[in-house]
Design a protein around this motif. Structure first.
Motif, PDB file in Angstrom:
ATOM      1  N   ARG A  18       0.948  -1.313  -0.009  1.00  0.00           N
ATOM      2  CA  ARG A  18       0.072   0.156   0.012  1.00  0.00           C
ATOM      3  C   ARG A  18       0.817   1.096  -0.021  1.00  0.00           C
ATOM      4  NH1 ARG A  18      -1.886   1.780   4.807  1.00  0.00           N
ATOM      5  NH2 ARG A  18      -2.028  -0.427   5.572  1.00  0.00           N
ATOM      6  N   TYR A  19       1.805   1.335   0.945  1.00  0.00           N
ATOM      7  CA  TYR A  19       2.715   2.335   0.873  1.00  0.00           C
ATOM      8  C   TYR A  19       3.634   2.647  -0.195  1.00  0.00           C
ATOM      9  CZ  TYR A  19       1.077   3.880   5.581  1.00  0.00           C
ATOM     10  OH  TYR A  19       0.385   4.164   6.455  1.00  0.00           O
ATOM     11  N   HIS A  20       3.964   1.416  -0.770  1.00  0.00           N
ATOM     12  CA  HIS A  20       4.700   1.491  -2.208  1.00  0.00           C
ATOM     13  C   HIS A  20       4.060   1.996  -3.331  1.00  0.00           C
ATOM     14  CE1 HIS A  20       6.693  -0.428  -5.807  1.00  0.00           C
ATOM     15  NE2 HIS A  20       7.842   0.090  -5.351  1.00  0.00           N
ATOM     16  N   SER A  21       2.962   1.725  -3.282  1.00  0.00           N
ATOM     17  CA  SER A  21       1.745   2.309  -4.456  1.00  0.00           C
ATOM     18  C   SER A  21       1.547   3.779  -4.084  1.00  0.00           C
ATOM     19  CB  SER A  21       0.421   1.697  -4.316  1.00  0.00           C
ATOM     20  OG  SER A  21       0.525   0.281  -4.725  1.00  0.00           O
ATOM     21  N   GLU A  22       1.383   3.969  -2.960  1.00  0.00           N
ATOM     22  CA  GLU A  22       1.275   5.503  -2.311  1.00  0.00           C
ATOM     23  C   GLU A  22       2.625   6.416  -3.146  1.00  0.00           C
ATOM     24  OE1 GLU A  22      -0.064   8.155   1.150  1.00  0.00           O
ATOM     25  OE2 GLU A  22      -0.604   6.310   1.143  1.00  0.00           O
ATOM     26  N   LEU A  23       3.779   5.836  -2.744  1.00  0.00           N
ATOM     27  CA  LEU A  23       4.930   6.532  -2.833  1.00  0.00           C
ATOM     28  C   LEU A  23       4.987   6.696  -4.446  1.00  0.00           C
ATOM     29  CD1 LEU A  23       7.515   7.441  -2.318  1.00  0.00           C
ATOM     30  CD2 LEU A  23       8.742   5.203  -2.272  1.00  0.00           C
ATOM     31  N   GLY A  27       4.596  10.262  -4.912  1.00  0.00           N
ATOM     32  CA  GLY A  27       5.803  11.044  -4.814  1.00  0.00           C
ATOM     33  C   GLY A  27       6.080  10.882  -3.141  1.00  0.00           C
ATOM     34  N   GLY A  28       5.204  10.449  -2.277  1.00  0.00           N
ATOM     35  CA  GLY A  28       5.487  10.277  -0.687  1.00  0.00           C
ATOM     36  C   GLY A  28       4.321   9.582  -0.133  1.00  0.00           C
ATOM     37  N   PHE A  29       4.416   9.516   1.256  1.00  0.00           N
ATOM     38  CA  PHE A  29       3.223   8.847   2.001  1.00  0.00           C
ATOM     39  C   PHE A  29       3.529   9.448   3.457  1.00  0.00           C
ATOM     40  CE2 PHE A  29       6.906   5.586   1.688  1.00  0.00           C
ATOM     41  CZ  PHE A  29       7.166   5.562   3.173  1.00  0.00           C
ATOM     42  N   ALA A  51      16.301  -0.877  12.735  1.00  0.00           N
ATOM     43  CA  ALA A  51      17.272  -1.880  12.155  1.00  0.00           C
ATOM     44  C   ALA A  51      16.534  -2.610  10.903  1.00  0.00           C
ATOM     45  CB  ALA A  51      17.575  -2.954  13.317  1.00  0.00           C
ATOM     46  N   ILE A  52      15.282  -2.824  11.356  1.00  0.00           N
ATOM     47  CA  ILE A  52      14.285  -3.572  10.151  1.00  0.00           C
ATOM     48  C   ILE A  52      14.381  -2.527   9.048  1.00  0.00           C
ATOM     49  CG2 ILE A  52      12.193  -4.461   9.477  1.00  0.00           C
ATOM     50  CD1 ILE A  52      11.801  -5.146  12.705  1.00  0.00           C
ATOM     51  N   ILE A  53      14.175  -1.274   9.049  1.00  0.00           N
ATOM     52  CA  ILE A  53      14.156  -0.586   7.949  1.00  0.00           C
ATOM     53  C   ILE A  53      15.403  -0.577   7.152  1.00  0.00           C
ATOM     54  CG2 ILE A  53      13.845   1.792   7.281  1.00  0.00           C
ATOM     55  CD1 ILE A  53      11.276   0.500   7.756  1.00  0.00           C
ATOM     56  N   VAL A  54      16.758  -0.442   7.890  1.00  0.00           N
ATOM     57  CA  VAL A  54      17.843  -0.531   7.324  1.00  0.00           C
ATOM     58  C   VAL A  54      17.978  -1.561   6.435  1.00  0.00           C
ATOM     59  CG1 VAL A  54      20.578  -0.565   7.814  1.00  0.00           C
ATOM     60  CG2 VAL A  54      18.847   1.205   8.976  1.00  0.00           C
ATOM     61  N   GLU A  55      17.621  -3.047   6.933  1.00  0.00           N
ATOM     62  CA  GLU A  55      17.845  -4.015   6.118  1.00  0.00           C
ATOM     63  C   GLU A  55      16.857  -3.888   5.017  1.00  0.00           C
ATOM     64  OE1 GLU A  55      17.537  -7.718   8.015  1.00  0.00           O
ATOM     65  OE2 GLU A  55      19.511  -7.245   9.273  1.00  0.00           O
ATOM     66  N   MET A  56      15.744  -3.437   5.307  1.00  0.00           N
ATOM     67  CA  MET A  56      14.685  -3.190   4.201  1.00  0.00           C
ATOM     68  C   MET A  56      15.397  -2.230   3.030  1.00  0.00           C
ATOM     69  SD  MET A  56      10.759  -1.700   4.035  1.00  0.00           S
ATOM     70  CE  MET A  56      10.321  -2.358   5.476  1.00  0.00           C
ATOM     71  N   SER A  57      16.083  -1.495   3.332  1.00  0.00           N
ATOM     72  CA  SER A  57      16.713  -0.439   2.335  1.00  0.00           C
ATOM     73  C   SER A  57      17.654  -1.597   1.332  1.00  0.00           C
ATOM     74  CB  SER A  57      17.434   0.513   2.903  1.00  0.00           C
ATOM     75  OG  SER A  57      18.599   0.215   3.237  1.00  0.00           O
ATOM     76  N   GLU A  58      17.900  -2.717   1.745  1.00  0.00           N
ATOM     77  CA  GLU A  58      18.647  -3.574   0.637  1.00  0.00           C
ATOM     78  C   GLU A  58      17.702  -4.597  -0.013  1.00  0.00           C
ATOM     79  OE1 GLU A  58      21.235  -5.268   3.337  1.00  0.00           O
ATOM     80  OE2 GLU A  58      22.527  -3.421   3.880  1.00  0.00           O
ATOM     81  N   ASP A  59      16.556  -4.496   0.117  1.00  0.00           N
ATOM     82  CA  ASP A  59      15.435  -5.228  -0.343  1.00  0.00           C
ATOM     83  C   ASP A  59      15.020  -4.847  -1.914  1.00  0.00           C
ATOM     84  OD1 ASP A  59      13.347  -7.721   0.053  1.00  0.00           O
ATOM     85  OD2 ASP A  59      12.123  -5.846  -0.765  1.00  0.00           O
ATOM     86  N   ASP A  60      15.107  -5.772  -2.839  1.00  0.00           N
ATOM     87  CA  ASP A  60      14.864  -5.255  -3.942  1.00  0.00           C
ATOM     88  C   ASP A  60      13.393  -4.800  -4.296  1.00  0.00           C
ATOM     89  OD1 ASP A  60      17.527  -6.199  -5.122  1.00  0.00           O
ATOM     90  OD2 ASP A  60      16.539  -8.279  -5.700  1.00  0.00           O
ATOM     91  N   GLU A  61      12.605  -5.331  -3.656  1.00  0.00           N
ATOM     92  CA  GLU A  61      11.027  -4.816  -3.676  1.00  0.00           C
ATOM     93  C   GLU A  61      10.689  -3.579  -3.012  1.00  0.00           C
ATOM     94  OE1 GLU A  61       6.484  -6.732  -3.593  1.00  0.00           O
ATOM     95  OE2 GLU A  61       8.359  -7.906  -3.089  1.00  0.00           O
ATOM     96  N   VAL A  65      10.487   2.322  -0.464  1.00  0.00           N
ATOM     97  CA  VAL A  65       9.715   2.578   0.668  1.00  0.00           C
ATOM     98  C   VAL A  65      10.697   2.834   2.065  1.00  0.00           C
ATOM     99  CG1 VAL A  65       7.898   1.792   2.194  1.00  0.00           C
ATOM    100  CG2 VAL A  65       7.917   1.201  -0.044  1.00  0.00           C
ATOM    101  N   ALA A  66      11.549   2.085   1.971  1.00  0.00           N
ATOM    102  CA  ALA A  66      12.521   2.191   3.157  1.00  0.00           C
ATOM    103  C   ALA A  66      13.183   3.527   3.107  1.00  0.00           C
ATOM    104  CB  ALA A  66      13.512   1.106   3.218  1.00  0.00           C
ATOM    105  N   ALA A  67      13.808   3.712   2.018  1.00  0.00           N
ATOM    106  CA  ALA A  67      14.222   4.955   1.702  1.00  0.00           C
ATOM    107  C   ALA A  67      13.674   6.450   1.796  1.00  0.00           C
ATOM    108  CB  ALA A  67      15.106   5.095   0.087  1.00  0.00           C
ATOM    109  N   TYR A  68      12.458   6.201   1.413  1.00  0.00           N
ATOM    110  CA  TYR A  68      11.580   7.477   1.916  1.00  0.00           C
ATOM    111  C   TYR A  68      11.161   7.667   3.226  1.00  0.00           C
ATOM    112  CZ  TYR A  68       7.918  10.847   1.521  1.00  0.00           C
ATOM    113  OH  TYR A  68       7.337  11.915   1.650  1.00  0.00           O
ATOM    114  N   PHE A  69      11.020   6.444   3.940  1.00  0.00           N
ATOM    115  CA  PHE A  69      10.799   6.609   5.241  1.00  0.00           C
ATOM    116  C   PHE A  69      12.053   7.037   6.016  1.00  0.00           C
ATOM    117  CE2 PHE A  69      11.194   5.077   9.662  1.00  0.00           C
ATOM    118  CZ  PHE A  69      10.237   5.728  10.224  1.00  0.00           C
ATOM    119  N   MET A  70      13.265   6.489   5.698  1.00  0.00           N
ATOM    120  CA  MET A  70      14.301   6.959   6.352  1.00  0.00           C
ATOM    121  C   MET A  70      14.784   8.417   6.108  1.00  0.00           C
ATOM    122  SD  MET A  70      17.366   3.842   5.952  1.00  0.00           S
ATOM    123  CE  MET A  70      17.155   3.881   4.119  1.00  0.00           C
ATOM    124  N   GLU A  71      14.525   8.870   4.983  1.00  0.00           N
ATOM    125  CA  GLU A  71      14.454  10.258   4.744  1.00  0.00           C
ATOM    126  C   GLU A  71      13.917  11.097   5.323  1.00  0.00           C
ATOM    127  OE1 GLU A  71      14.451  12.516   0.637  1.00  0.00           O
ATOM    128  OE2 GLU A  71      16.084  10.993   0.392  1.00  0.00           O
TER     129      GLU A  71
END
Length: 117
Positions: A18-23, A27-29, A51-61, A65-71
């Motif tokens: 859902r958040y990926h689609s919204e992004l 352009g954001g969420f 820690a979960i989000i940092v690992e998610m930033s290495e996930d292909d799919e 979403v992780a990058a947007y959240f972190m930023e």
């Protein structure tokens, strides 16, 4: 120890999609709601969630979403725990280095264009 496990991915797949689609569409969420929903789903504290989000930033799919959240996760900018992951995504030596803003803009333009096509 792995944080973004297959079990966590499967538990949160609907939310992440859902958040990926919204992004991609907007352009954001809402990062506050993202954090609340996922922490409740994963029953994690703030440190574990980061820690979960940092690992998610290495996930292909779900790396976007992780990058947007972190930023956009804090009122003063990204938490320090996110700096290395964002620098890696933006392909800069260090977060807030001389090329940071240029590479960040290039990253978002390129990756959103790819994801939307």
């Amino acid at each position: 120890m792995k944080y973004f496990t297959d079990e966590r991915r499967n538990l949160a797949l609907e939310i992440l999609d859902r958040y990926h689609s919204e992004l991609l569409q907007n352009g954001g969420f809402n990062t506050d709601m993202f954090r609340v929903e996922l922490r409740a789903t994963w029953q994690s504290g703030w440190s574990g969630f980061k820690a979960i989000i940092v690992e998610m930033s290495e996930d292909d799919e779900f790396f976007l979403v992780a990058a947007y959240f972190m930023e956009h996760s804090g009122p003063l900018g990204p938490a320090g725990e996110f700096w290395a992951a964002l620098a890696a995504l933006y392909e800069v030596a260090r977060f807030r280095g001389p090329q940071h803003n240029i590479r960040r803009e290039e990253f978002w333009r390129r990756e959103l264009s790819i994801a939307r096509n």
